[in-house]
Scaffold this motif. Structure first.
Motif, PDB file in Angstrom:
ATOM      1  N   PRO A 292     -40.782  17.576   5.231  1.00  0.00           N
ATOM      2  CA  PRO A 292     -41.028  18.243   4.061  1.00  0.00           C
ATOM      3  C   PRO A 292     -39.707  18.404   3.179  1.00  0.00           C
ATOM      4  O   PRO A 292     -38.693  18.253   3.505  1.00  0.00           O
ATOM      5  CB  PRO A 292     -41.228  19.682   4.477  1.00  0.00           C
ATOM      6  N   ALA A 293     -40.185  18.468   1.783  1.00  0.00           N
ATOM      7  CA  ALA A 293     -38.935  18.501   0.936  1.00  0.00           C
ATOM      8  C   ALA A 293     -38.351  19.962   0.335  1.00  0.00           C
ATOM      9  O   ALA A 293     -37.424  20.177  -0.481  1.00  0.00           O
ATOM     10  CB  ALA A 293     -39.357  17.624  -0.416  1.00  0.00           C
ATOM     11  N   ASP A 294     -39.285  21.022   0.820  1.00  0.00           N
ATOM     12  CA  ASP A 294     -38.829  22.414   0.427  1.00  0.00           C
ATOM     13  C   ASP A 294     -37.458  22.886   1.116  1.00  0.00           C
ATOM     14  O   ASP A 294     -36.913  23.770   0.552  1.00  0.00           O
ATOM     15  CB  ASP A 294     -39.892  23.138   0.691  1.00  0.00           C
ATOM     16  N   ILE A 295     -37.059  21.815   2.052  1.00  0.00           N
ATOM     17  CA  ILE A 295     -35.765  22.491   2.940  1.00  0.00           C
ATOM     18  C   ILE A 295     -34.858  21.488   2.673  1.00  0.00           C
ATOM     19  O   ILE A 295     -35.217  20.312   3.092  1.00  0.00           O
ATOM     20  CB  ILE A 295     -36.258  22.927   4.257  1.00  0.00           C
ATOM     21  N   ASP A 296     -33.626  21.623   2.523  1.00  0.00           N
ATOM     22  CA  ASP A 296     -32.782  20.331   2.363  1.00  0.00           C
ATOM     23  C   ASP A 296     -32.372  20.066   3.716  1.00  0.00           C
ATOM     24  O   ASP A 296     -30.908  20.360   3.738  1.00  0.00           O
ATOM     25  CB  ASP A 296     -31.465  20.908   1.410  1.00  0.00           C
ATOM     26  N   HIS A 297     -33.223  19.545   4.618  1.00  0.00           N
ATOM     27  CA  HIS A 297     -32.657  19.064   5.757  1.00  0.00           C
ATOM     28  C   HIS A 297     -31.422  18.121   5.824  1.00  0.00           C
ATOM     29  O   HIS A 297     -30.609  18.060   6.763  1.00  0.00           O
ATOM     30  CB  HIS A 297     -33.993  18.540   6.504  1.00  0.00           C
ATOM     31  N   ALA A 298     -31.484  17.350   4.965  1.00  0.00           N
ATOM     32  CA  ALA A 298     -30.438  16.218   4.374  1.00  0.00           C
ATOM     33  C   ALA A 298     -29.032  16.978   4.524  1.00  0.00           C
ATOM     34  O   ALA A 298     -27.937  16.238   5.383  1.00  0.00           O
ATOM     35  CB  ALA A 298     -30.789  15.443   3.499  1.00  0.00           C
ATOM     36  N   ALA A 299     -29.141  18.038   3.823  1.00  0.00           N
ATOM     37  CA  ALA A 299     -27.636  18.900   3.877  1.00  0.00           C
ATOM     38  C   ALA A 299     -27.208  19.353   5.171  1.00  0.00           C
ATOM     39  O   ALA A 299     -26.122  19.663   5.483  1.00  0.00           O
ATOM     40  CB  ALA A 299     -27.353  19.598   2.629  1.00  0.00           C
ATOM     41  N   ARG A 300     -28.214  19.690   6.007  1.00  0.00           N
ATOM     42  CA  ARG A 300     -28.195  20.305   7.141  1.00  0.00           C
ATOM     43  C   ARG A 300     -27.897  19.320   8.242  1.00  0.00           C
ATOM     44  O   ARG A 300     -27.541  19.667   9.590  1.00  0.00           O
ATOM     45  CB  ARG A 300     -29.196  21.272   7.577  1.00  0.00           C
ATOM     46  N   ALA A 301     -27.975  17.953   8.158  1.00  0.00           N
ATOM     47  CA  ALA A 301     -27.902  17.112   9.224  1.00  0.00           C
ATOM     48  C   ALA A 301     -26.853  16.366   9.220  1.00  0.00           C
ATOM     49  O   ALA A 301     -26.670  15.440  10.146  1.00  0.00           O
ATOM     50  CB  ALA A 301     -29.447  16.314   9.123  1.00  0.00           C
ATOM     51  N   THR A 302     -25.824  16.551   8.282  1.00  0.00           N
ATOM     52  CA  THR A 302     -24.846  15.783   8.464  1.00  0.00           C
ATOM     53  C   THR A 302     -23.470  16.480   8.384  1.00  0.00           C
ATOM     54  O   THR A 302     -23.715  17.887   8.035  1.00  0.00           O
ATOM     55  CB  THR A 302     -24.380  14.941   7.146  1.00  0.00           C
ATOM     56  N   THR A 303     -22.303  16.179   8.793  1.00  0.00           N
ATOM     57  CA  THR A 303     -21.174  16.908   9.075  1.00  0.00           C
ATOM     58  C   THR A 303     -20.051  16.293   8.369  1.00  0.00           C
ATOM     59  O   THR A 303     -19.945  15.033   8.698  1.00  0.00           O
ATOM     60  CB  THR A 303     -20.904  17.382  10.539  1.00  0.00           C
ATOM     61  N   ARG A 304     -19.234  16.840   7.958  1.00  0.00           N
ATOM     62  CA  ARG A 304     -17.894  16.588   7.124  1.00  0.00           C
ATOM     63  C   ARG A 304     -16.750  17.363   7.526  1.00  0.00           C
ATOM     64  O   ARG A 304     -16.900  18.358   7.970  1.00  0.00           O
ATOM     65  CB  ARG A 304     -17.873  16.772   5.472  1.00  0.00           C
ATOM     66  N   VAL A 305     -15.714  16.607   7.601  1.00  0.00           N
ATOM     67  CA  VAL A 305     -14.461  17.299   8.229  1.00  0.00           C
ATOM     68  C   VAL A 305     -13.180  17.021   7.314  1.00  0.00           C
ATOM     69  O   VAL A 305     -12.898  16.017   6.802  1.00  0.00           O
ATOM     70  CB  VAL A 305     -14.101  16.384   9.658  1.00  0.00           C
ATOM     71  N   PHE A 306     -12.712  18.277   6.956  1.00  0.00           N
ATOM     72  CA  PHE A 306     -11.317  18.050   5.992  1.00  0.00           C
ATOM     73  C   PHE A 306     -10.255  18.776   6.589  1.00  0.00           C
ATOM     74  O   PHE A 306     -10.336  19.778   7.203  1.00  0.00           O
ATOM     75  CB  PHE A 306     -11.716  18.737   4.691  1.00  0.00           C
TER      76      PHE A 306
END
Length: 399
Positions: free
Chosen positions: A317-331
């Motif tokens: 489903p495209a109504d939830i931004d799963h892509a932004a929740r499925a990756t991790t960034r480290v700074f």
């Protein structure tokens, strides 16, 4: 990621990168060392310069795909097929033989006479090509291309957005057009996708190819092995200021990178050197969980854009931004005030902050969605705000 069987040669994540050497029986082809019209000399070249040097696949071209040359008809290609057939019948080494063509008639004739797979440079613009490949149960490399047999690879002036099943607007990105072009006319069970590097049209730029190369891992979203043809290509030569004769080093550097980014087959004129570069790429590609019996595979997806390709493939489903929740960034952050560090120790869900023992230092990590919440909600020093603004820009760039 499915594994494709090409006449007994397995192509996919669980197998070494396969090397595709090139033989041309077309006098128009620009790379003259690979061009032969005598079957005996051609067979000797295949044995000594391709198979003995490590080629798993030999791709035989009947005509040049140079956009400045007239396109041969199927009949013209068939007239040249005899030379190709005599060549492979005279080869003593063991390899998978691929016929490069855009016509189903040529593919069928070649498969009838000893060829093992097809390299379709027009991406199933001939609607009968998938049928032939399925009936013969052969692997087929499908190069991204418009539905036009005379314009292989020239995807930039086709409105792919009008063909999108998900209704999203066109991003204006060449790499997105390439991705959509590969979907056109579907896939066979044994399709290998080719993102079409090279100067297929006057409108295509070197930056277009570089963008596609940077985003190569996204093409794993099709769930099929990837073929790259980057040997001595302009978009690499231009970076180092090299002509074709001196472009081997940049090709090898890019080959190792392409393998690490997900390429499974590398098409090349420089077999021995490319094989070595692919071995390096294979050795430093991180291991990922893949257990078919248990039904689990770790995806090689490191950005939201890469995750989104896989989500689209499975119809998430495209109504939830799963892509932004499925990756991790480290700074890593430095120069923080004590108030900054105290504020960051309780970030939004999905993010975390690890303060370092060094004064003012720490590591901020999380999903893109959570990090955007940090940007919106955290009020800190001018230095922290500048750092968060930079993080926000970095997240946008990854989209």
């Amino acid at each position: 990621m499915r594994t494709v069987d090409a006449a007994g040669l397995s192509i996919g994540d669980d197998h070494p990168t396969r090397i595709m050497g090139v033989l041309n029986v077309s006098k128009e082809s620009p790379y003259k060392p690979s061009v032969y019209n005598d079957p005996g000399a051609a067979a000797e070249y295949v044995d000594e310069a391709l198979i003995e040097e490590g080629a798993d696949i030999v791709d035989v071209g009947l005509e040049s795909a140079n956009k400045r040359l007239d396109v041969l008809s199927a009949e013209d290609e068939l007239d040249r097929l005899d030379t190709a057939i005599e060549t492979i019948q005279s080869v003593s080494g063991d390899a998978v033989f691929s016929i490069e063509t855009r016509y189903h008639e040529v593919a069928e004739a070649a498969l009838d006479r000893g060829f093992d797979m097809v390299n379709d440079i027009c991406g199933f613009a001939d609607p009968e090509m998938p049928r032939v490949c399925e009936e013969y149960d052969v692997a087929v490399a499908k190069m991204a291309s418009p539905p036009d047999l005379e314009r292989p690879g020239a995807v930039e002036d086709v409105d792919w957005s009008a063909r999108r099943a998900d209704g999203r607007e066109r991003s204006g990105s060449y790499a997105d057009d390439i991705y959509e072009a590969l979907s056109l006319n579907g896939f066979t069970d044994k399709t290998i996708v080719d993102p079409a590097f090279g100067g297929w049209s006057e409108a295509k730029t070197l930056d277009d190819d570089r963008e596609t190369f940077r985003r190569l891992r996204e093409f794993r979203g099709h769930g099929r092995p990837i073929l790259v043809s980057i040997n001595r290509k302009n978009f690499l030569r231009d970076l180092a200021g090299r002509d074709t004769e001196r472009a081997l080093p940049v090709s090898l550097a890019a080959t190792a990178m392409a393998v690490e980014r997900g390429a499974h087959v590398v098409r090349t004129h420089d077999v021995a050197e490319t094989r070595d570069a692919a071995i390096v790429g294979d050795a430093f590609t991180p291991a990922r969980l893949r257990d078919e019996e248990a039904g689990v595979e770790e995806l090689d997806a490191r950005t939201p854009a890469e995750v989104r390709r896989h989500l689209d493939r499975i119809g998430a489903p495209a109504d939830i931004d799963h892509a932004a929740r499925a990756t991790t960034r480290v700074f890593e952050l430095s120069g923080l005030t004590e108030r900054d560090r105290a504020t960051l120790t309780a970030p939004p869900v999905g993010a975390g902050f690890a303060p370092g023992s060094e004064t003012g230092a720490g590591v901020l990590y999380g999903t893109p969605a959570a990090l955007r919440s940090v940007v919106r909600e955290v009020d800190g020093s001018e230095r922290l705000q500048a750092a968060l603004a930079g993080i926000e820009d970095a997240l946008e760039d990854a989209e």
